[in-house]
Motif scaffolding. Structure first.
Motif, PDB file in Angstrom:
ATOM      1  N   THR A  16      68.870  83.534  25.426  1.00 46.71           N
ATOM      2  CA  THR A  16      68.577  82.125  25.152  1.00 46.71           C
ATOM      3  C   THR A  16      68.222  81.462  26.471  1.00 46.71           C
ATOM      4  O   THR A  16      68.248  82.098  27.529  1.00 46.71           O
ATOM      5  N   GLU A  17      67.925  80.176  26.409  1.00 51.13           N
ATOM      6  CA  GLU A  17      67.583  79.468  27.644  1.00 51.13           C
ATOM      7  C   GLU A  17      68.759  79.400  28.628  1.00 51.13           C
ATOM      8  O   GLU A  17      68.568  79.113  29.810  1.00 51.13           O
ATOM      9  N   LYS A  18      69.967  79.728  28.160  1.00 53.00           N
ATOM     10  CA  LYS A  18      71.145  79.705  29.030  1.00 53.00           C
ATOM     11  C   LYS A  18      71.471  81.076  29.633  1.00 53.00           C
ATOM     12  O   LYS A  18      72.402  81.192  30.428  1.00 53.00           O
ATOM     13  N   THR A  19      70.713  82.085  29.258  1.00 51.81           N
ATOM     14  CA  THR A  19      70.883  83.401  29.872  1.00 51.81           C
ATOM     15  C   THR A  19      70.534  83.302  31.352  1.00 51.81           C
ATOM     16  O   THR A  19      69.568  82.633  31.726  1.00 51.81           O
ATOM     17  N   PRO A  20      71.320  83.912  32.235  1.00 55.83           N
ATOM     18  CA  PRO A  20      71.076  83.747  33.676  1.00 55.83           C
ATOM     19  C   PRO A  20      69.787  84.408  34.146  1.00 55.83           C
ATOM     20  O   PRO A  20      69.288  85.348  33.520  1.00 55.83           O
ATOM     21  N   LEU A  61      75.317  96.671  29.861  1.00 60.88           N
ATOM     22  CA  LEU A  61      76.519  95.839  29.882  1.00 60.88           C
ATOM     23  C   LEU A  61      76.245  94.517  30.591  1.00 60.88           C
ATOM     24  O   LEU A  61      76.731  93.463  30.152  1.00 60.88           O
ATOM     25  N   ALA A  62      75.459  94.549  31.670  1.00 59.58           N
ATOM     26  CA  ALA A  62      75.091  93.318  32.370  1.00 59.58           C
ATOM     27  C   ALA A  62      74.282  92.400  31.458  1.00 59.58           C
ATOM     28  O   ALA A  62      74.480  91.176  31.438  1.00 59.58           O
ATOM     29  N   ALA A  63      73.348  92.973  30.683  1.00 60.06           N
ATOM     30  CA  ALA A  63      72.564  92.176  29.741  1.00 60.06           C
ATOM     31  C   ALA A  63      73.439  91.661  28.598  1.00 60.06           C
ATOM     32  O   ALA A  63      73.281  90.525  28.146  1.00 60.06           O
ATOM     33  N   ALA A  83      95.228  82.093  32.647  1.00 59.73           N
ATOM     34  CA  ALA A  83      94.303  81.038  33.063  1.00 59.73           C
ATOM     35  C   ALA A  83      92.926  81.585  33.435  1.00 59.73           C
ATOM     36  O   ALA A  83      91.926  80.849  33.350  1.00 59.73           O
ATOM     37  N   ALA A  84      92.837  82.840  33.847  1.00 62.01           N
ATOM     38  CA  ALA A  84      91.536  83.412  34.205  1.00 62.01           C
ATOM     39  C   ALA A  84      90.570  83.383  33.023  1.00 62.01           C
ATOM     40  O   ALA A  84      89.350  83.304  33.214  1.00 62.01           O
ATOM     41  N   ASP A  85      91.111  83.430  31.815  1.00 63.04           N
ATOM     42  CA  ASP A  85      90.255  83.430  30.629  1.00 63.04           C
ATOM     43  C   ASP A  85      89.766  82.033  30.260  1.00 63.04           C
ATOM     44  O   ASP A  85      88.977  81.877  29.324  1.00 63.04           O
ATOM     45  N   ASN A  86      90.232  81.031  30.995  1.00 63.81           N
ATOM     46  CA  ASN A  86      89.686  79.686  30.834  1.00 63.81           C
ATOM     47  C   ASN A  86      88.479  79.458  31.738  1.00 63.81           C
ATOM     48  O   ASN A  86      87.776  78.453  31.597  1.00 63.81           O
ATOM     49  N   GLU A  87      88.268  80.384  32.670  1.00 62.37           N
ATOM     50  CA  GLU A  87      87.085  80.327  33.527  1.00 62.37           C
ATOM     51  C   GLU A  87      85.879  80.883  32.772  1.00 62.37           C
ATOM     52  O   GLU A  87      86.013  81.762  31.920  1.00 62.37           O
ATOM     53  N   SER A  88      84.695  80.387  33.105  1.00 59.73           N
ATOM     54  CA  SER A  88      83.485  80.914  32.489  1.00 59.73           C
ATOM     55  C   SER A  88      83.280  82.365  32.917  1.00 59.73           C
ATOM     56  O   SER A  88      83.493  82.734  34.073  1.00 59.73           O
ATOM     57  N   CYS A  89      82.846  83.201  31.972  1.00 63.14           N
ATOM     58  CA  CYS A  89      82.481  84.575  32.321  1.00 63.14           C
ATOM     59  C   CYS A  89      80.963  84.759  32.310  1.00 63.14           C
ATOM     60  O   CYS A  89      80.470  85.887  32.316  1.00 63.14           O
ATOM     61  N   ARG A  90      80.219  83.648  32.326  1.00 63.45           N
ATOM     62  CA  ARG A  90      78.759  83.733  32.408  1.00 63.45           C
ATOM     63  C   ARG A  90      78.352  84.091  33.833  1.00 63.45           C
ATOM     64  O   ARG A  90      78.723  83.408  34.792  1.00 63.45           O
ATOM     65  N   PRO A  91      77.580  85.161  34.014  1.00 64.84           N
ATOM     66  CA  PRO A  91      77.074  85.461  35.354  1.00 64.84           C
ATOM     67  C   PRO A  91      76.071  84.390  35.785  1.00 64.84           C
ATOM     68  O   PRO A  91      75.358  83.806  34.953  1.00 64.84           O
TER      69      PRO A  91
END
Length: 316
Positions: A238-242, A185-187, A203-211
């Motif tokens: 991708t290159e944007k994966t944390p 799930l983390a991946a 409004a919480a869903d306007n925040e990024s959910c990217r770890p």
């Protein structure tokens, strides 16, 4: 992946990770609650998306046939239909960092203490806020077989960011840590954060959910055993994966290739990643001490968090 493979993973987790012989009776009379003093909130105030009927009550499904982990029983929380997050504030001076924890259990149950509250006790002792996600089970993943657990994870990280100021958290140092199915799930969240899998709630869903970082402990579902351990195409870094930290034991019955294949996918995407493979350990050790070297993995994570500057170098 086939349905037989999913079932096999769940059975392996339940047999190898989720204990035999504890003498603990099944308890399904009431929903799990954290110890007093911790903030718990439902993550879906307007109703759970894609909710399925559930006639069984949430509760500990442990039976007298289940074994022990490091000589102790654990809570196998089943029939979760109302997901929550629980905030565990730092027990020492806050570093401003936070980790959202995803317990494992083969998307069948949640090892809510072994891979949840006990993890929060460790993190908060290091000045890190811990947010424990009680996500839906059973049959809530892996994505895309079901999107339920990933919906819960996306919503949870957005909620944490929306509460960052109130909870004294740096919104740019919020990571995830998962075990087994929770590691998958983390991946999945690390690679599926750009679009919510549910209609916007608030409004919480306007925040990024990217770890901002991910710790992935003895994962499943990241390599396809029936395809000679090919990478899972539904988890595509991708290159944007944390930045990610991965740990697994070579003798894990869920297969160490889940860690090695995902590490190579991260490397090919030029994502900073650290991989640790231990010879012995099996599956499902959590943080409970044993005589095996893998027991010391939390110290490796702490060092890595300093290395990627999530934790300040001044913190001991």
């Amino acid at each position: 992946m086939t349905s037989k493979f999913f079932a096999a993973i769940a059975l392996i987790f339940l047999a190898a990770v989720l204990p035999h012989g504890s003498g603990v009776s099944a308890q399904t009379s009431s929903a799990w609650q954290p110890a007093s003093g911790h903030t718990q909130i439902p993550i879906w105030p307007k109703g759970v998306p894609d909710a399925k009927p559930n006639s069984q009550a949430e509760g500990d499904t442990t039976t007298s046939k289940d074994n022990l982990i490091a000589g102790k029983p654990l809570i196998r929380l089943g029939n979760v239909s109302n997901p929550t997050i629980t905030l565990f504030q730092p027990a020492t001076k806050s570093t401003g960092a936070a980790v959202v924890v995803f317990p494992g259990g083969g998307y069948h149950i949640l090892a809510i203490d072994l891979e949840g509250t006990e993890v929060c006790d460790w993190l908060t002792s290091d000045g890190v806020a811990c947010i424990l996600l009680k996500y839906r089970v059973p049959d809530s993943g892996p994505y895309p077989k079901s999107s339920a657990a990933l919906q819960d994870a996306q919503r949870a990280v957005g909620l944490v960011r929306s509460h960052a100021a109130e909870w004294h958290i740096d919104p740019h140092r919020i990571g995830v840590l998962g075990f087994s199915a929770g590691a998958h799930l983390a991946a999945a969240l690390s690679t599926h954060y750009d679009q919510r899998l549910y209609p916007v709630v608030d409004a919480a869903d306007n925040e990024s959910c990217r770890p901002d970082f991910a710790v992935i402990v003895y994962p499943g579902y990241l390599a396809l055993a029936e395809q000679n351990f090919a990478p899972n195409a539904d988890i595509h870094p991708t290159e944007k994966t944390p930045p990610s930290f991965i740990i697994q034991s070579e003798d894990d019955p869920v297969h160490v290739e889940n860690a090695t294949v995902y590490f190579l996918a991260l490397k090919n995407a030029k994502v900073p990643a650290e991989l640790h493979i231990y010879a012995d350990g099996g599956h499902g050790w959590g943080l409970r001490p044993t005589n095996l070297p893998v027991t010391h993995w939390p110290k490796l994570v702490e060092t890595w968090l300093h290395t990627i500057q999530v934790l300040p170098t001044a913190v001991q």
